[in-house]
Motif scaffolding. Structure first.
Motif, PDB file in Angstrom:
ATOM      1  N   SER A  99      29.346  41.041  34.624  1.00 28.42           N
ATOM      2  CA  SER A  99      28.390  41.402  35.586  1.00 28.42           C
ATOM      3  C   SER A  99      28.852  41.944  37.020  1.00 28.42           C
ATOM      4  O   SER A  99      28.460  42.854  37.530  1.00 28.42           O
ATOM      5  CB  SER A  99      27.564  40.055  36.144  1.00 28.42           C
ATOM      6  N   SER A 100      30.315  41.378  37.475  1.00 32.23           N
ATOM      7  CA  SER A 100      30.938  41.987  38.358  1.00 32.23           C
ATOM      8  C   SER A 100      31.861  43.108  38.309  1.00 32.23           C
ATOM      9  O   SER A 100      32.023  43.694  39.376  1.00 32.23           O
ATOM     10  CB  SER A 100      31.830  40.732  38.769  1.00 32.23           C
ATOM     11  N   GLY A 101      31.840  43.589  36.997  1.00 31.61           N
ATOM     12  CA  GLY A 101      32.638  44.465  36.669  1.00 31.61           C
ATOM     13  C   GLY A 101      34.184  44.316  36.745  1.00 31.61           C
ATOM     14  O   GLY A 101      35.070  45.427  36.607  1.00 31.61           O
ATOM     15  N   LEU A 102      34.585  43.138  36.818  1.00 29.65           N
ATOM     16  CA  LEU A 102      36.213  42.840  36.527  1.00 29.65           C
ATOM     17  C   LEU A 102      36.484  43.181  35.366  1.00 29.65           C
ATOM     18  O   LEU A 102      37.690  43.458  35.311  1.00 29.65           O
ATOM     19  CB  LEU A 102      36.110  41.273  36.926  1.00 29.65           C
ATOM     20  N   ASP A 103      35.825  43.064  34.398  1.00 30.81           N
ATOM     21  CA  ASP A 103      36.185  43.414  32.936  1.00 30.81           C
ATOM     22  C   ASP A 103      36.768  44.797  32.989  1.00 30.81           C
ATOM     23  O   ASP A 103      37.957  45.059  32.255  1.00 30.81           O
ATOM     24  CB  ASP A 103      35.387  43.302  31.809  1.00 30.81           C
ATOM     25  N   LYS A 104      35.895  45.806  33.457  1.00 34.12           N
ATOM     26  CA  LYS A 104      36.279  47.182  33.732  1.00 34.12           C
ATOM     27  C   LYS A 104      37.729  47.412  34.543  1.00 34.12           C
ATOM     28  O   LYS A 104      38.533  48.169  33.856  1.00 34.12           O
ATOM     29  CB  LYS A 104      35.301  48.117  34.220  1.00 34.12           C
ATOM     30  N   TRP A 105      37.712  46.639  35.562  1.00 30.89           N
ATOM     31  CA  TRP A 105      38.969  46.826  36.373  1.00 30.89           C
ATOM     32  C   TRP A 105      40.222  46.392  35.759  1.00 30.89           C
ATOM     33  O   TRP A 105      41.310  46.953  35.606  1.00 30.89           O
ATOM     34  CB  TRP A 105      38.754  46.106  37.657  1.00 30.89           C
ATOM     35  N   ILE A 106      40.096  45.226  34.953  1.00 32.23           N
ATOM     36  CA  ILE A 106      41.164  44.618  34.106  1.00 32.23           C
ATOM     37  C   ILE A 106      41.502  45.587  33.092  1.00 32.23           C
ATOM     38  O   ILE A 106      42.849  46.017  32.846  1.00 32.23           O
ATOM     39  CB  ILE A 106      40.892  43.322  33.565  1.00 32.23           C
TER      40      ILE A 106
END
Length: 544
Positions: free
Chosen positions: A413-420
């Motif tokens: 939801s936070s978009g942390l997965d895409k940044w990682i």
């Protein structure tokens, strides 16, 4: 003042939960044997178990560090860390992951209580709405675990699990090596359906009694040392019981929390249903291969015994079976419901879905539990399964499931997965088998010092996020992470079965570490081979 009282009550509940488990173990050890050797073990166990209830603020050094370090890491990240391309929500989520993971690892608060932090912190920090977070704690796979555990508790209530274990041991053989194999096979089979903790606690008293019996038979023929920690048979049977409980739990989706959390995380992230039958296609071959290999290593390499045949070796097992008497009406009912439920799990995706649209493994598990509630007992004034038995459910584990799923949802939801994922693109040239080996080795090392359930809960979403950037099927890497979190054999803290057998006194820390380090290394190599060749056959292409 009210906060102080609430804080004190939390620690009392946590202490009571741990003491109940420890007292049960102590009681079981005491039943195992009335010999001096067994008494010595019980005395040691009781000394360990009779702890004073912790007082508020009476933390260990590790807990004190963790209690302060968690929030400090969070504040440091949200104030000082602002990488390019990372949104404010992703920064918040990264800080919250560090906070929760720190408290999980250090047990600054009871692990189940820490698992509720997403409900408090995600809405406050703007990562997710309260309704979205709370839905993670009601995931269908959590109820699959609850339903299956009700069936397992019913087996324990009527002693059916003990009858199955003793029958398997009596069937396999009477030599020392075959007795160990019998215990490992029985423990592995039960651990597929009952928690590995409960299975180990049930098998250890029988193991102690058999060890005493074997020692008595050999005293007149050898001058060997039969004291706890120095008797090869006793050490091998204890380690075999613990290790086979861990391996057996890998065989089914409900056998170990790490498996259930994996399936729930995959469903939450990708909407993919890992069915009971599909996991068994993967897990059962692992159990069938690993338990014999583990047995050969224990009896031929680590703790070999010169005695090849043991006259009267089955005596104590047959005596235990005789004491159980004939199978009761209640045992027959439980065995029937259990068999029908297991068959339904196995055939659901192939047969049942054609006749009952919408059926899934959770519904099957709950149907089995409801059936046990509905059928009355003949020998007691209650039903086969009653509410007092259900109260023994591991509610803390269910909260931990929910907390892990909430973390996974927050990362997406936070978009942390895409940044990682973007950061890991630089590692895309690393050969697949090296990448898998590193993932498994790091997670195995982490699991040796932390709860394997908490470890798997933390790493699944991170591994999934990295897999996408590396151009690798995330489900395959998540299965690799599950293997790393499961196959940890060096220290008592690595898994509950290790801790239980260590408490008997028949295993020294040095023995467990020496035996476990070679098993860990072999397991890492074995897991890499399995992930490379076998896992894609079972789980490959699910995202297509």
């Amino acid at each position: 003042m009210y906060f102080y009282s609430f804080w004190e009550q939390l620690w009392r509940w946590d202490h009571k939960w741990k003491q109940d488990i420890k007292k049960t173990a102590s009681f079981l050890f005491a039943k195992a044997s009335s010999s001096a050797t067994a008494s010595k073990v019980v005395d040691v166990s009781e000394q360990k178990f009779e702890d004073k209830p912790p007082q508020p603020g009476n933390y260990s050094i590790v807990q004190r560090i963790g209690l302060l370090l968690g929030p400090l890491l969070y504040l440091s990240i949200i104030l000082l860390v602002h990488p390019e391309g990372m949104s404010n929500e992703a920064v918040q989520m990264l800080g919250l992951i560090c906070w929760i993971a720190t408290w999980w690892v250090t047990e600054a608060l009871p692990i189940p209580v820490t698992s509720l932090l997403p409900l408090l912190l995600f809405p406050i920090t703007g990562v997710m709405e309260m309704g979205e977070v709370s839905s993670s704690y009601g995931d269908p796979l959590i109820f699959l675990f609850a339903g299956s555990f009700m069936i397992a508790l019913t087996m324990e209530k009527w002693n059916l699990h003990k009858r199955i274990a003793l029958a398997i041991i009596a069937f396999i053989g009477s030599s020392p090596n075959m007795i160990i194999l019998g215990f490992m096979v029985a423990t592995g089979f039960l651990s597929m359906w009952i928690s590995n903790t409960a299975t180990t606690m049930m098998m250890v008293p029988i193991s102690l009694a058999v060890t005493k019996h074997v020692a008595d038979l050999l005293k007149d023929t050898t001058n060997a040392d039969f004291s706890p920690g120095d008797f090869p048979f006793g050490t091998a049977i204890m380690l075999g019981t613990a290790y086979s409980a861990t391996i057996g739990g890998f065989g089914t989706l409900i056998g170990a929390p790490a498996n259930t959390i994996l399936a729930a995380t995959v469903d939450r992230l990708y909407g993919i249903d890992i069915s009971f039958a599909r996991w068994m296609l993967f897990g059962i071959p692992m159990v069938v291969v690993l338990i014999p290999v583990m047995w050969i290593y224990l009896v031929k390499v680590a703790y070999p015994m010169e005695i090849k045949h043991l006259p009267g070796g089955r005596k104590i097992i047959k005596k235990e079976l005789k004491e159980l008497g004939k199978m009761s009406y209640e045992e027959k009912v439980v065995l029937t419901i259990f068999s029908i439920t297991a068959l339904a799990w196995i055939t659901r995706s192939l047969v049942l879905e054609n006749f009952i649209p919408g059926i899934n493994d959770t519904i099957i598990a709950l149907f089995g539990a409801f059936a046990l509630f509905l059928i009355p007992s003949k020998n007691r004034k209650d039903s086969i399964l009653d509410w007092n038995t259900v109260l023994k459910l591991p509610w803390g584990i269910l909260w931990l499931f929910g907390g892990g799923l909430a973390l996974a949802a927050g990362i997406v939801s936070s978009g942390l997965d895409k940044w990682i994922g973007h950061q890991l693109v630089n590692f895309s040239e690393i050969p697949f088998f090296i990448m898998v080996g590193l993932i498994i080795a790091v997670i195995t090392l982490l699991t040796e010092f932390t709860s394997n359930t908490a470890t798997s809960t933390m790493v699944y979403p991170i591994v999934a996020a990295g897999a996408a950037a590396l151009g690798t099927d995330p489900i395959i890497l998540m299965v690799a992470a599950c293997m790393g979190a499961t196959f940890a054999f060096m220290f008592p803290v690595a898994a509950p079965p290790n801790a239980i057998v260590f408490a008997t006194g028949y295993i020294k820390m040095s023995q467990m570490a020496k035996t476990g380090i070679w098993l860990n290394l072999c397991s890492i190599v074995f897991s890499v081979i399995i992930v490379y060749f076998f896992v894609p056959l079972i789980f490959g292409g699910l995202l297509n």
